[in-house]
Design a protein around this motif. Structure first.
Motif, PDB file in Angstrom:
ATOM      1  N   THR A 179       0.831  -1.214   0.000  1.00  0.00           N
ATOM      2  CA  THR A 179       0.000   0.000   0.000  1.00  0.00           C
ATOM      3  C   THR A 179       0.863   1.261   0.000  1.00  0.00           C
ATOM      4  O   THR A 179       0.456   2.300  -0.527  1.00  0.00           O
ATOM      5  N   TRP A 180       2.060   1.178   0.587  1.00  0.00           N
ATOM      6  CA  TRP A 180       3.001   2.306   0.524  1.00  0.00           C
ATOM      7  C   TRP A 180       3.445   2.531  -0.923  1.00  0.00           C
ATOM      8  O   TRP A 180       3.504   3.671  -1.391  1.00  0.00           O
ATOM      9  N   ASP A 181       3.746   1.456  -1.657  1.00  0.00           N
ATOM     10  CA  ASP A 181       4.093   1.589  -3.079  1.00  0.00           C
ATOM     11  C   ASP A 181       2.965   2.224  -3.873  1.00  0.00           C
ATOM     12  O   ASP A 181       3.192   3.086  -4.730  1.00  0.00           O
ATOM     13  N   ASN A 182       1.723   1.796  -3.599  1.00  0.00           N
ATOM     14  CA  ASN A 182       0.565   2.396  -4.273  1.00  0.00           C
ATOM     15  C   ASN A 182       0.491   3.891  -4.007  1.00  0.00           C
ATOM     16  O   ASN A 182       0.272   4.693  -4.912  1.00  0.00           O
ATOM     17  N   PHE A 183       0.657   4.245  -2.744  1.00  0.00           N
ATOM     18  CA  PHE A 183       0.536   5.653  -2.357  1.00  0.00           C
ATOM     19  C   PHE A 183       1.605   6.506  -3.037  1.00  0.00           C
ATOM     20  O   PHE A 183       1.301   7.564  -3.602  1.00  0.00           O
ATOM     21  N   THR A 184       2.850   6.065  -2.988  1.00  0.00           N
ATOM     22  CA  THR A 184       3.931   6.884  -3.543  1.00  0.00           C
ATOM     23  C   THR A 184       3.824   7.023  -5.061  1.00  0.00           C
ATOM     24  O   THR A 184       4.117   8.083  -5.612  1.00  0.00           O
ATOM     25  N   GLU A 185       3.395   5.947  -5.732  1.00  0.00           N
ATOM     26  CA  GLU A 185       3.252   6.039  -7.189  1.00  0.00           C
ATOM     27  C   GLU A 185       2.095   6.947  -7.577  1.00  0.00           C
ATOM     28  O   GLU A 185       2.174   7.700  -8.555  1.00  0.00           O
TER      29      GLU A 185
END
Length: 494
Positions: A179-185
């Motif tokens: 979910t961190w990857d989703n947020f940053t992208e």
């Protein structure tokens, strides 16, 4: 009689007069709100310390404390933390409270965030909140969110590849990195590739920060900001939050340079309302970096933590109910197919999948309560809540109330068929809060969950060794998190 003795007598007389005056005011206050103060409390309420015995007994686990209170004396009831708090699980009362203009301020237990998020959307007082909410909502409009689905899908493909080799790892921690990857992208337009790492510093800071802040609730020493600053927890929280803010500030400074031309074009074409949140905030020259930095750390924490746990709990419940999992699988195959990219146009058609997620949010709500403060008397019909009272809307208790949910601990997505929803009070299901001060990112979370669950289910049979949800144990300070690694396994579908 010397002057010293006379002065001492006058001093003690003054103290006695003040105590008598305060006592008389308290009696008048109690008589005015008889129906309110006649409500029971689960344990004796000690002056200054309130229900401290109950909090210590249940190790400051807020869900267990509130659940115990309602099992012992029912809903509504009074708790003293040590300030007075009105605890309710009534959806009819939720509707009044969450929409009431005199109950828009956040409750006292949110003070645990004051050191870090005092001027953000989560905590700020009503007047600035209204202005900032209007602006920030533009970063979550449907056109912006539709553009995020491609990122959710691509990230979920990377997640699927990790799950093939992640059977014995910590599912919740893996999903936090996801979910961190989703947020940053989506918000920073940069790839962190945290899924490929065994650990992630920012995710660790989110998890440890949430636990550290949450441990303050109900603790008289820790709830005092001045005293808390001298504790080891207080010093540790300062250190990790400084690192988190420094990281986000680095992103903000970098993106301000990268996006300058794009933002100028958006301003010229008057398309600002279609900008993702960070780009939208940077486009407003009058907004200082400090506000942007704190707001983005808050959103990053919320989008990472709550969405990760919600996906994990949905996977566990689908694993416990293979028949429901199969219905979700068939719906996804019928609408999307085995290999086609999941598009934003598919999500409204995945109705049973959405029902399965909603039922998981009912049984295991990641945010199990909402806290508000009455700034004036609030009339609920049966009683009046006095001004300056904390109000706790216990979502977890409502979501498991037999009055609104037959066999409440059973996982049954059919509860969310339109005809079933129509039978229940409006606020019987509020996983993202309710009223004007609800969760601004609830659509973002639902889109992320639908895309992720759909892609997982069409690739895997999900299994678990749990026999029921009672095999899991949770703790809650702010978010409801498992006290142990989740038992969940992913077998590739053939």
């Amino acid at each position: 009689m010397n002057l010293e003795i006379i002065t001492g007598m006058y001093f003690y007389m003054l103290i006695m007069a003040i105590l008598i005056y305060l006592g008389m005011r308290w009696e008048v206050h109690k008589n005015k709100y008889k129906n309110f103060y006649s409500l029971p409390s689960p344990t004796p309420n000690f002056p200054i310390f309130g229900n401290i015995i109950l909090f210590k007994k249940l190790k400051y686990n807020i869900v267990k404390i509130f659940e115990y209170a309602m099992e012992k004396v029912g809903s509504p009831c009074l708790l003293y933390m040590p300030h007075r708090a009105y605890l309710t699980s009534s959806p009819e009362e939720f509707k009044i409270i969450l929409n009431h203009p005199d109950a828009l301020e956040k409750g006292a237990f949110y003070k645990v965030f004051n050191k870090t998020f005092g001027e953000t959307l989560l905590l700020e007082s009503v007047h600035p909140w209204k202005t900032n909410r209007k602006l920030l909502s533009k970063g979550f409009n449907q056109k912006v969110l539709n553009n995020f689905v491609a990122t959710f899908y691509n990230c979920s493909n990377r997640l699927v590849n990790k799950l093939k080799n992640n059977d014995d790892k910590d599912l919740a921690y893996l999903l936090h990195r996801y979910t961190w990857d989703n947020f940053t992208e989506n918000f920073f337009e940069c790839k962190m590739n945290s899924l490929d790492d065994e650990t992630n510093e920012f995710v660790d800071m989110i998890l440890k920060g949430q636990t550290t802040m949450g441990s303050r609730i109900g603790n008289i020493i820790k709830m005092n900001d001045f005293l808390y600053n001298f504790t080891e927890d207080g010093k540790y929280l300062d250190r990790i939050m400084k690192r988190a803010f420094a990281f986000i500030q680095g992103v903000v400074s970098k993106k301000r340079l990268e996006w300058s031309q794009e933002i100028d074009e958006e301003v010229f074409s008057k398309e600002l309302k279609r900008l993702p949140l960070l780009k939208l905030l940077i486009s407003k020259e009058e907004i200082p970096d400090k506000y942007i930095r704190e707001e983005m750390v808050l959103f990053a924490a919320a989008a990472t933590d709550t969405t990760a746990y919600s996906i994990a709990y949905t996977c566990i419940l689908l694993a416990l109910h293979p028949d429901i999992q199969e219905k979700v699988y068939k719906e996804v195959i019928n609408i999307v197919g085995k290999d086609r990219e999941i598009d934003f146009t598919d999500l409204p058609l995945l109705k049973y999948t959405e029902m399965a997620i909603n039922e998981a949010l009912r049984l295991l709500p990641v945010i199990p309560m909402i806290g508000r403060k009455s700034t004036a008397d609030i009339d609920l019909g049966t009683r009046v809540i006095p001004a300056n009272t904390d109000i706790i809307c216990f979502i977890y208790g409502t979501h498991r109330n037999k009055k609104y949910w037959r066999d409440p601990k059973k996982y049954n997505p059919d509860r969310f068929l339109p005809e079933e929803v129509a039978k229940r009070p409006q606020c019987a299901f509020i996983p993202f809060s309710g009223g004007p001060r609800n969760c601004i990112g609830w659509k973002y979370a639902m889109i992320a969950m639908q895309t992720t669950i759909s892609n997982i289910v069409r690739h895997f049979h999900i299994t678990t060794n749990y026999k029921s949800i009672d095999d899991m144990d949770f703790e809650s300070s702010i978010a409801m998190s498992p006290t142990h690694p989740l038992d969940c396994h992913f077998k590739i579908r053939k």
